[in-house]
Scaffold this motif. Structure first.
Motif, PDB file in Angstrom:
ATOM      1  N   MET A   1       0.830  -1.204   0.000  1.00 56.94           N
ATOM      2  CA  MET A   1       0.000   0.000   0.000  1.00 56.94           C
ATOM      3  C   MET A   1       0.866   1.256   0.000  1.00 56.94           C
ATOM      4  O   MET A   1       0.586   2.225  -0.690  1.00 56.94           O
ATOM      5  CB  MET A   1      -0.928  -0.021   1.217  1.00 56.94           C
ATOM      6  N   LEU A   4       2.119   1.994  -3.416  1.00 53.66           N
ATOM      7  CA  LEU A   4       1.075   2.551  -4.270  1.00 53.66           C
ATOM      8  C   LEU A   4       0.806   4.007  -3.919  1.00 53.66           C
ATOM      9  O   LEU A   4       0.604   4.846  -4.805  1.00 53.66           O
ATOM     10  CB  LEU A   4      -0.211   1.732  -4.132  1.00 53.66           C
ATOM     11  N   THR A   5       0.827   4.309  -2.618  1.00 53.64           N
ATOM     12  CA  THR A   5       0.621   5.700  -2.197  1.00 53.64           C
ATOM     13  C   THR A   5       1.729   6.601  -2.723  1.00 53.64           C
ATOM     14  O   THR A   5       1.489   7.719  -3.186  1.00 53.64           O
ATOM     15  CB  THR A   5       0.573   5.782  -0.658  1.00 53.64           C
ATOM     16  N   ASN A  25      -2.392   7.285 -15.676  1.00 53.27           N
ATOM     17  CA  ASN A  25      -2.097   6.370 -14.564  1.00 53.27           C
ATOM     18  C   ASN A  25      -2.788   6.806 -13.276  1.00 53.27           C
ATOM     19  O   ASN A  25      -3.267   5.964 -12.499  1.00 53.27           O
ATOM     20  CB  ASN A  25      -0.584   6.275 -14.345  1.00 53.27           C
ATOM     21  N   CYS A  29      -5.516   4.748 -10.932  1.00 49.80           N
ATOM     22  CA  CYS A  29      -5.437   4.604  -9.474  1.00 49.80           C
ATOM     23  C   CYS A  29      -6.755   4.986  -8.815  1.00 49.80           C
ATOM     24  O   CYS A  29      -7.255   4.282  -7.924  1.00 49.80           O
ATOM     25  CB  CYS A  29      -4.299   5.452  -8.922  1.00 49.80           C
ATOM     26  N   TYR A  30      -7.334   6.086  -9.256  1.00 50.06           N
ATOM     27  CA  TYR A  30      -8.620   6.503  -8.690  1.00 50.06           C
ATOM     28  C   TYR A  30      -9.732   5.521  -9.073  1.00 50.06           C
ATOM     29  O   TYR A  30     -10.623   5.238  -8.275  1.00 50.06           O
ATOM     30  CB  TYR A  30      -8.982   7.911  -9.151  1.00 50.06           C
ATOM     31  N   ASN A  32      -9.513   2.325  -9.582  1.00 44.28           N
ATOM     32  CA  ASN A  32      -9.375   1.029  -8.897  1.00 44.28           C
ATOM     33  C   ASN A  32      -9.130   1.148  -7.402  1.00 44.28           C
ATOM     34  O   ASN A  32      -9.011   0.119  -6.709  1.00 44.28           O
ATOM     35  CB  ASN A  32      -8.225   0.241  -9.542  1.00 44.28           C
ATOM     36  N   GLN A  34      -6.403   2.333  -5.938  1.00 49.53           N
ATOM     37  CA  GLN A  34      -5.025   1.893  -5.682  1.00 49.53           C
ATOM     38  C   GLN A  34      -4.198   3.078  -5.189  1.00 49.53           C
ATOM     39  O   GLN A  34      -3.895   3.994  -5.951  1.00 49.53           O
ATOM     40  CB  GLN A  34      -4.406   1.312  -6.961  1.00 49.53           C
ATOM     41  N   GLY A  35      -3.857   3.076  -3.921  1.00 50.50           N
ATOM     42  CA  GLY A  35      -3.056   4.150  -3.355  1.00 50.50           C
ATOM     43  C   GLY A  35      -3.869   5.371  -2.959  1.00 50.50           C
ATOM     44  O   GLY A  35      -3.335   6.309  -2.370  1.00 50.50           O
ATOM     45  N   GLN A  38     -11.061   5.013  -3.737  1.00 53.26           N
ATOM     46  CA  GLN A  38     -11.689   4.923  -5.052  1.00 53.26           C
ATOM     47  C   GLN A  38     -12.616   6.115  -5.260  1.00 53.26           C
ATOM     48  O   GLN A  38     -13.405   6.486  -4.386  1.00 53.26           O
ATOM     49  CB  GLN A  38     -12.490   3.629  -5.186  1.00 53.26           C
TER      50      GLN A  38
END
Length: 244
Positions: A1, A4-5, A25, A29-30, A32, A34-35, A38
């Motif tokens: 995590m 990803l952040t 990219n 991330c938004y 899915n 991810q980091g 959502q």
């Protein structure tokens, strides 16, 4: 995590500087979660900015399709603030390289005064270029201009020629207008049955005015003759589809 952040942090830095790939990219991330939490709205915003940035980069390198797409981005406010003047600038670049859709859109900008001073003569000039490349909407709109004498000397014979070119390739508005010409004898011989044939073609393509016209014509003089020649099916006139 944590990784990803950190990735999101660097994507954002590059995205804020207009990097199309980083913007894409970040959108992923938004989308899915991810980091970041959502957020599909934020994902969509970054995807649109990415599209506009990529189009801008390619457009500035002379890519004609990218120039056209960037014009659309400015026209509709996709990833950039809506700006008709910028839309015209990019449509013109693509149009001058022979892009038919850009030529048609540039014609519309002149016709309706979007991003440029209204100039129907210039609109017709660009419609002619697109129509010459078999752009159906340009052919139909050029026909309308010729029929009404807007941007060109009134010439209903030429209008009918353009309507017919588009109508024979399935353009519903051109089919409807050609039907009107046949119905009222405008630059063609008055022919009720031929009018019905074109109204029916347009109605079958979902043209609402053609569908209404067919309903109004039911029972008029010439209707049953057209029916017996197989050009209409009376039992289907109340059907929204009006097909067969």
């Amino acid at each position: 995590m944590q990784n990803l952040t950190e990735a999101v942090r660097w994507f954002r830095k590059a995205a804020d500087q207009g990097d199309a790939k980083a913007q894409y990219n970040l959108g992923v991330c938004y989308a899915n979660g991810q980091g970041v939490m959502q957020n599909l709205t934020e994902a969509g915003r970054w995807f649109r900015q990415s599209q506009a940035a990529a189009a801008s980069q390619a457009a500035n390198q002379g890519d004609v399709e990218a120039q056209y797409n960037l014009g659309n981005c400015y026209r509709y406010g996709r990833g950039v603030s809506q700006n008709f003047t910028e839309a015209v600038r990019w449509y013109r670049k693509a149009a001058e390289q022979g892009h038919a859709e850009a030529q048609y859109n540039l014609g519309n900008c002149y016709r309706y005064g979007r991003g440029v001073s209204q100039d129907c003569t210039e609109a017709v000039r660009w419609y002619r270029k697109a129509a010459g490349q078999n752009h159906l909407r340009a052919q139909c709109d050029l026909g309308i201009c010729c029929f009404n004498g807007r941007g060109a000397a009134q010439n209903r014979d030429e209008a009918v020629r353009w309507y017919r070119k588009a109508a024979e390739q399935g353009h519903a508005e051109a089919q409807y207008r050609l039907g009107n010409c046949c119905r009222y004898g405008q630059a063609v011989k008055k022919d009720f049955m031929e009018a019905v044939r074109w109204y029916r073609e347009a109605a079958g393509n979902g043209h609402a005015d053609a569908q209404k016209t067919l309903r109004r014509l039911r029972g008029k003089r010439g209707w049953h003759e057209a029916f017996h020649q197989g050009k209409i099916n009376v039992n289907k006139i109340d059907d929204q589809s009006l097909i067969n």
